[in-house]
Design a protein around this motif. Structure first.
Motif, PDB file in Angstrom:
ATOM      1  N   PRO A 121       0.804  -1.220   0.000  1.00 15.43           N
ATOM      2  CA  PRO A 121       0.000   0.000   0.000  1.00 15.43           C
ATOM      3  C   PRO A 121       0.837   1.270   0.000  1.00 15.43           C
ATOM      4  CG  PRO A 121      -0.774  -1.568   1.660  1.00 15.43           C
ATOM      5  CD  PRO A 121       0.530  -2.082   1.166  1.00 15.43           C
ATOM      6  N   ASP A 122       2.023   1.215   0.626  1.00 11.90           N
ATOM      7  CA  ASP A 122       2.819   2.434   0.738  1.00 11.90           C
ATOM      8  C   ASP A 122       4.268   2.262   0.327  1.00 11.90           C
ATOM      9  OD1 ASP A 122       3.534   0.830   2.792  1.00 11.90           O
ATOM     10  OD2 ASP A 122       3.349   2.333   4.377  1.00 11.90           O
ATOM     11  N   LYS A 123       4.626   1.102  -0.203  1.00 14.19           N
ATOM     12  CA  LYS A 123       6.001   0.934  -0.642  1.00 14.19           C
ATOM     13  C   LYS A 123       6.119  -0.234  -1.605  1.00 14.19           C
ATOM     14  CE  LYS A 123       7.637  -2.011   3.151  1.00 14.19           C
ATOM     15  NZ  LYS A 123       8.680  -2.169   4.197  1.00 14.19           N
ATOM     16  N   SER A 124       7.271  -0.287  -2.266  1.00 14.36           N
ATOM     17  CA  SER A 124       7.589  -1.382  -3.176  1.00 14.36           C
ATOM     18  C   SER A 124       8.947  -1.932  -2.776  1.00 14.36           C
ATOM     19  CB  SER A 124       7.630  -0.870  -4.621  1.00 14.36           C
ATOM     20  OG  SER A 124       8.226  -1.807  -5.480  1.00 14.36           O
ATOM     21  N   VAL A 125       9.079  -3.257  -2.754  1.00 21.39           N
ATOM     22  CA  VAL A 125      10.358  -3.856  -2.384  1.00 21.39           C
ATOM     23  C   VAL A 125      10.772  -4.870  -3.441  1.00 21.39           C
ATOM     24  CG1 VAL A 125      10.009  -3.546   0.091  1.00 21.39           C
ATOM     25  CG2 VAL A 125       9.253  -5.668  -0.979  1.00 21.39           C
ATOM     26  N   ARG A 126      12.079  -4.945  -3.667  1.00 21.92           N
ATOM     27  CA  ARG A 126      12.633  -5.974  -4.535  1.00 21.92           C
ATOM     28  C   ARG A 126      12.977  -7.186  -3.684  1.00 21.92           C
ATOM     29  NH1 ARG A 126      17.004  -2.992  -8.512  1.00 21.92           N
ATOM     30  NH2 ARG A 126      15.565  -1.600  -9.595  1.00 21.92           N
ATOM     31  N   VAL A 127      12.815  -8.339  -4.260  1.00 22.73           N
ATOM     32  CA  VAL A 127      13.142  -9.565  -3.534  1.00 22.73           C
ATOM     33  C   VAL A 127      14.074 -10.418  -4.383  1.00 22.73           C
ATOM     34  CG1 VAL A 127      10.965  -9.566  -2.263  1.00 22.73           C
ATOM     35  CG2 VAL A 127      11.109 -10.814  -4.407  1.00 22.73           C
ATOM     36  N   GLY A 128      14.884 -11.225  -3.700  1.00 27.60           N
ATOM     37  CA  GLY A 128      15.799 -12.104  -4.392  1.00 27.60           C
ATOM     38  C   GLY A 128      15.079 -13.244  -5.094  1.00 27.60           C
ATOM     39  N   PRO A 129      15.699 -13.820  -6.131  1.00 26.46           N
ATOM     40  CA  PRO A 129      15.053 -14.902  -6.885  1.00 26.46           C
ATOM     41  C   PRO A 129      14.664 -16.102  -6.015  1.00 26.46           C
ATOM     42  CG  PRO A 129      17.004 -14.103  -8.040  1.00 26.46           C
ATOM     43  CD  PRO A 129      17.020 -13.457  -6.702  1.00 26.46           C
ATOM     44  N   LYS A 130      15.510 -16.485  -5.075  1.00 29.27           N
ATOM     45  CA  LYS A 130      15.217 -17.645  -4.237  1.00 29.27           C
ATOM     46  C   LYS A 130      14.088 -17.350  -3.262  1.00 29.27           C
ATOM     47  CE  LYS A 130      18.361 -20.265  -6.056  1.00 29.27           C
ATOM     48  NZ  LYS A 130      17.966 -21.360  -6.981  1.00 29.27           N
ATOM     49  N   VAL A 131      14.044 -16.141  -2.726  1.00 31.82           N
ATOM     50  CA  VAL A 131      12.939 -15.751  -1.846  1.00 31.82           C
ATOM     51  C   VAL A 131      11.621 -15.829  -2.603  1.00 31.82           C
ATOM     52  CG1 VAL A 131      11.960 -13.861  -0.478  1.00 31.82           C
ATOM     53  CG2 VAL A 131      14.419 -14.281  -0.431  1.00 31.82           C
ATOM     54  N   LEU A 132      11.629 -15.345  -3.829  1.00 29.60           N
ATOM     55  CA  LEU A 132      10.423 -15.392  -4.655  1.00 29.60           C
ATOM     56  C   LEU A 132      10.040 -16.835  -4.971  1.00 29.60           C
ATOM     57  CD1 LEU A 132       8.293 -13.814  -6.224  1.00 29.60           C
ATOM     58  CD2 LEU A 132       9.874 -13.721  -8.144  1.00 29.60           C
ATOM     59  N   ASP A 133      11.017 -17.678  -5.273  1.00 28.98           N
ATOM     60  CA  ASP A 133      10.735 -19.084  -5.572  1.00 28.98           C
ATOM     61  C   ASP A 133      10.088 -19.785  -4.379  1.00 28.98           C
ATOM     62  OD1 ASP A 133      11.781 -18.803  -8.090  1.00 28.98           O
ATOM     63  OD2 ASP A 133      13.725 -19.671  -7.610  1.00 28.98           O
ATOM     64  N   VAL A 134      10.587 -19.483  -3.171  1.00 31.99           N
ATOM     65  CA  VAL A 134      10.005 -20.088  -1.965  1.00 31.99           C
ATOM     66  C   VAL A 134       8.549 -19.670  -1.822  1.00 31.99           C
ATOM     67  CG1 VAL A 134      10.079 -20.049   0.564  1.00 31.99           C
ATOM     68  CG2 VAL A 134      12.199 -20.346  -0.738  1.00 31.99           C
ATOM     69  N   LEU A 135       8.280 -18.377  -2.038  1.00 31.81           N
ATOM     70  CA  LEU A 135       6.898 -17.897  -1.930  1.00 31.81           C
ATOM     71  C   LEU A 135       5.999 -18.576  -2.952  1.00 31.81           C
ATOM     72  CD1 LEU A 135       4.729 -16.029  -0.803  1.00 31.81           C
ATOM     73  CD2 LEU A 135       5.507 -14.269  -2.400  1.00 31.81           C
ATOM     74  N   LEU A 136       6.474 -18.743  -4.173  1.00 33.43           N
ATOM     75  CA  LEU A 136       5.651 -19.364  -5.213  1.00 33.43           C
ATOM     76  C   LEU A 136       5.321 -20.818  -4.875  1.00 33.43           C
ATOM     77  CD1 LEU A 136       7.303 -17.908  -8.447  1.00 33.43           C
ATOM     78  CD2 LEU A 136       5.113 -17.274  -7.433  1.00 33.43           C
ATOM     79  N   VAL A 137       6.283 -21.539  -4.289  1.00 33.65           N
ATOM     80  CA  VAL A 137       6.016 -22.915  -3.878  1.00 33.65           C
ATOM     81  C   VAL A 137       4.934 -22.943  -2.810  1.00 33.65           C
ATOM     82  CG1 VAL A 137       6.995 -24.933  -2.714  1.00 33.65           C
ATOM     83  CG2 VAL A 137       8.313 -23.760  -4.485  1.00 33.65           C
ATOM     84  N   LEU A 138       5.018 -22.034  -1.839  1.00 35.11           N
ATOM     85  CA  LEU A 138       4.005 -21.974  -0.779  1.00 35.11           C
ATOM     86  C   LEU A 138       2.649 -21.534  -1.330  1.00 35.11           C
ATOM     87  CD1 LEU A 138       6.217 -20.270   1.946  1.00 35.11           C
ATOM     88  CD2 LEU A 138       5.297 -22.585   2.064  1.00 35.11           C
ATOM     89  N   GLN A 185      26.945 -20.254  -2.329  1.00 34.43           N
ATOM     90  CA  GLN A 185      26.718 -18.955  -1.697  1.00 34.43           C
ATOM     91  C   GLN A 185      27.135 -17.827  -2.623  1.00 34.43           C
ATOM     92  OE1 GLN A 185      28.944 -19.906   1.880  1.00 34.43           O
ATOM     93  NE2 GLN A 185      27.063 -19.855   3.099  1.00 34.43           N
ATOM     94  N   ALA A 186      28.170 -18.049  -3.423  1.00 30.17           N
ATOM     95  CA  ALA A 186      28.567 -17.041  -4.408  1.00 30.17           C
ATOM     96  C   ALA A 186      27.449 -16.810  -5.419  1.00 30.17           C
ATOM     97  CB  ALA A 186      29.840 -17.483  -5.128  1.00 30.17           C
ATOM     98  N   ILE A 187      26.786 -17.889  -5.824  1.00 28.74           N
ATOM     99  CA  ILE A 187      25.678 -17.757  -6.777  1.00 28.74           C
ATOM    100  C   ILE A 187      24.585 -16.864  -6.208  1.00 28.74           C
ATOM    101  CG2 ILE A 187      23.772 -19.019  -7.860  1.00 28.74           C
ATOM    102  CD1 ILE A 187      25.723 -21.368  -8.234  1.00 28.74           C
ATOM    103  N   GLU A 188      24.195 -17.113  -4.952  1.00 25.05           N
ATOM    104  CA  GLU A 188      23.136 -16.314  -4.330  1.00 25.05           C
ATOM    105  C   GLU A 188      23.529 -14.845  -4.260  1.00 25.05           C
ATOM    106  OE1 GLU A 188      21.605 -17.760  -0.652  1.00 25.05           O
ATOM    107  OE2 GLU A 188      21.527 -19.844  -1.314  1.00 25.05           O
TER     108      GLU A 188
END
Length: 465
Positions: free
Chosen positions: A22-39, A398-401
């Motif tokens: 509602p009041d902001k926009s945030v960028r998220v990492g690819p893996k964080v987004l992938d976890v959300l999509l699975v859930l 970890q370098a990939i992330e």
């Protein structure tokens, strides 16, 4: 759900890697987004940790820690609390359950309906263009560039404000292009441009904030000040921008965006020259950067940013060009001085991390890389340099992330995807290597169209081919 959906009061945009609130926009990492999509695929159902890891990190040993970190980041982005969850519930010894209401957008519920505003920029987003040098001396371009970079760095510390990185916004320097074209390319709603004119000890800075969509000027001003007042002027401009964008700064953000000042303008002048040489890179330029920072220190021995610049340029020189062991203690001492005078400056933490890195003190270096990210999550160098240290350690996953995060913060940087090519090939993941190689070459070629003589980009593309 790849076209997006609503999660409670948040709009999730997978293709953009963004959560729009509602009041902001945030960028998220690819893996964080992938976890959300699975859930999200099994909303209101318990999804085990093993099931998530199998989907997001297939065949990766030791991904449990990465999942924990992604869950923590997801909660942080959504403003959720584990003890009183509104979005994500932890089921002890089992897994997680997404409990917020999910509503598919029209593109998912009706495939025949066209998608509108697919690439709409975040509501609070800005690109700071290179300021124009209006001085009679063309050599003063480092000053106009430096003022713009300092403003960019200050604004990037504000939570909820998406700021295009320097390499992206400065790519338009000296080019003819409308504000709408620039805004579309950088995916921002507003653009800040301006000019700097220096006559003797007098400084004139003009700046204006423009709405990309309609071209209207949201705010503009002209500052005629003494050179010694440059820090106060930069602070004033940053605060005026946040006011125009209707952003309320927290006390910590008000403090964070203030530029560390020096009473000796000559120290600041040399400091800006030093960073100008760092951005040009190469052994000659890095050595010149070290000279500039040392001159700044000679003018003001307590100017922390200059000590940080000296340590960073020395570390880069050692890592990329000169293995002389004498550089290590020099870098170490400069980084300690930076922390002594400006402990909460992201550059000081990056400087200390790099100094520890080249002295093979990796565990301590990690602490300072993490600290620099906490102080400014939008600083590309924090993720990129951290990732390179992980390569040196042989910790490739970890370098990939970290490289992925660097690409998220700076989508127009070609180095991260091209360095990922070697990592993926080394891991036997040749399809991923081919994909990021194509991505990196495309970015580098676009960069070369604007900077045809850039040696690093030319070498990177040639080496990849």
């Amino acid at each position: 759900m790849q076209n997006g959906f609503f999660l409670g009061s948040w709009e999730i945009r997978p293709t953009e890697g963004r959560f729009i609130g509602p009041d902001k926009s945030v960028r998220v990492g690819p893996k964080v987004l992938d976890v959300l999509l699975v859930l999200a695929e099994k909303a209101n159902e318990v999804v085990t940790r093993e099931a998530i890891i199998d989907r997001v990190w297939p065949g990766v040993f030791g991904a449990d820690e990465s999942l924990t970190r992604c869950i923590s980041e997801l909660r942080n982005h959504l403003g959720d609390q584990p003890s009183h969850p509104r979005y994500l519930e932890t089921i002890p010894k089992r897994g997680y359950r997404l409990i917020a209401q999910i509503t598919l957008n029209e593109a998912d519920s009706n495939p025949d309906q066209p998608v509108t505003n697919k690439n709409q920029p975040p509501p609070r987003s800005i690109a700071v263009l290179a300021f124009v040098n209006m001085s009679d001396d063309p050599e003063l371009e480092y000053l106009s560039d430096g003022v713009a970079v300092e403003l960019l760095n200050a604004l990037s510390k504000i939570d909820g404000l998406q700021v295009a990185a320097r390499i992206s916004s400065f790519a338009f320097k000296g080019k003819n292009g409308g504000i709408r074209t620039i805004g579309d390319k950088l995916n921002v709603k507003t653009v800040l441009d301006g000019s700097v004119r220096k006559i003797g000890d007098q400084l004139r800075i003009t700046s204006q904030l423009i709405d990309v969509e309609n071209g209207f000027v949201l705010w503009s001003d002209q500052y005629d000040r003494k050179m010694k007042d440059i820090f106060a002027t930069q602070d004033e401009i940053a605060h005026n921008i946040t006011h125009a964008l209707k952003i309320t700064l927290s006390p910590s953000e008000q403090q964070a965006i203030k530029a560390p000042a020096t009473e000796q303008f000559l120290a600041y002048d040399y400091y800006l020259r030093g960073w100008d040489f760092i951005y040009r890179f190469g052994p000659k330029n890095l050595n010149l950067a070290r000279v500039m920072f040392q001159q700044a220190i000679n003018s003001d021995s307590e100017y922390g940013p200059a000590w940080a610049g000296l340590a960073i340029s020395t570390a880069f020189l050692h890592i990329y060009y000169d293995p002389n062991p004498k550089l290590r203690p020099q870098c170490d001492q400069a980084s300690l001085k930076a922390l002594q005078h400006t402990p909460d400056l992201p550059e000081s933490c990056i400087a200390r991390a790099l100094a520890l890195h080249i002295n093979n003190q990796f565990q301590d270096a990690e602490i300072y890389f993490q600290r620099s990210i906490e102080l400014n999550p939008n600083r590309f160098e924090s993720y990129y340099c951290f990732a390179r240290m992980r390569i040196h350690q042989g910790r490739h996953r970890q370098a990939i992330e970290l490289f992925e995060k660097a690409m998220e913060v700076e989508p127009d940087d070609y180095q991260s995807p091209l360095l990922l090519v070697g990592i993926y090939n080394g891991l036997g993941e040749h399809e991923k290597a081919h994909k990021v190689a194509q991505q990196g070459v495309e970015i580098a070629q676009s960069f070369l169209k604007l900077n045809p003589n850039d040696a690093r980009a030319l070498c990177s593309v040639s080496y990849t081919h």
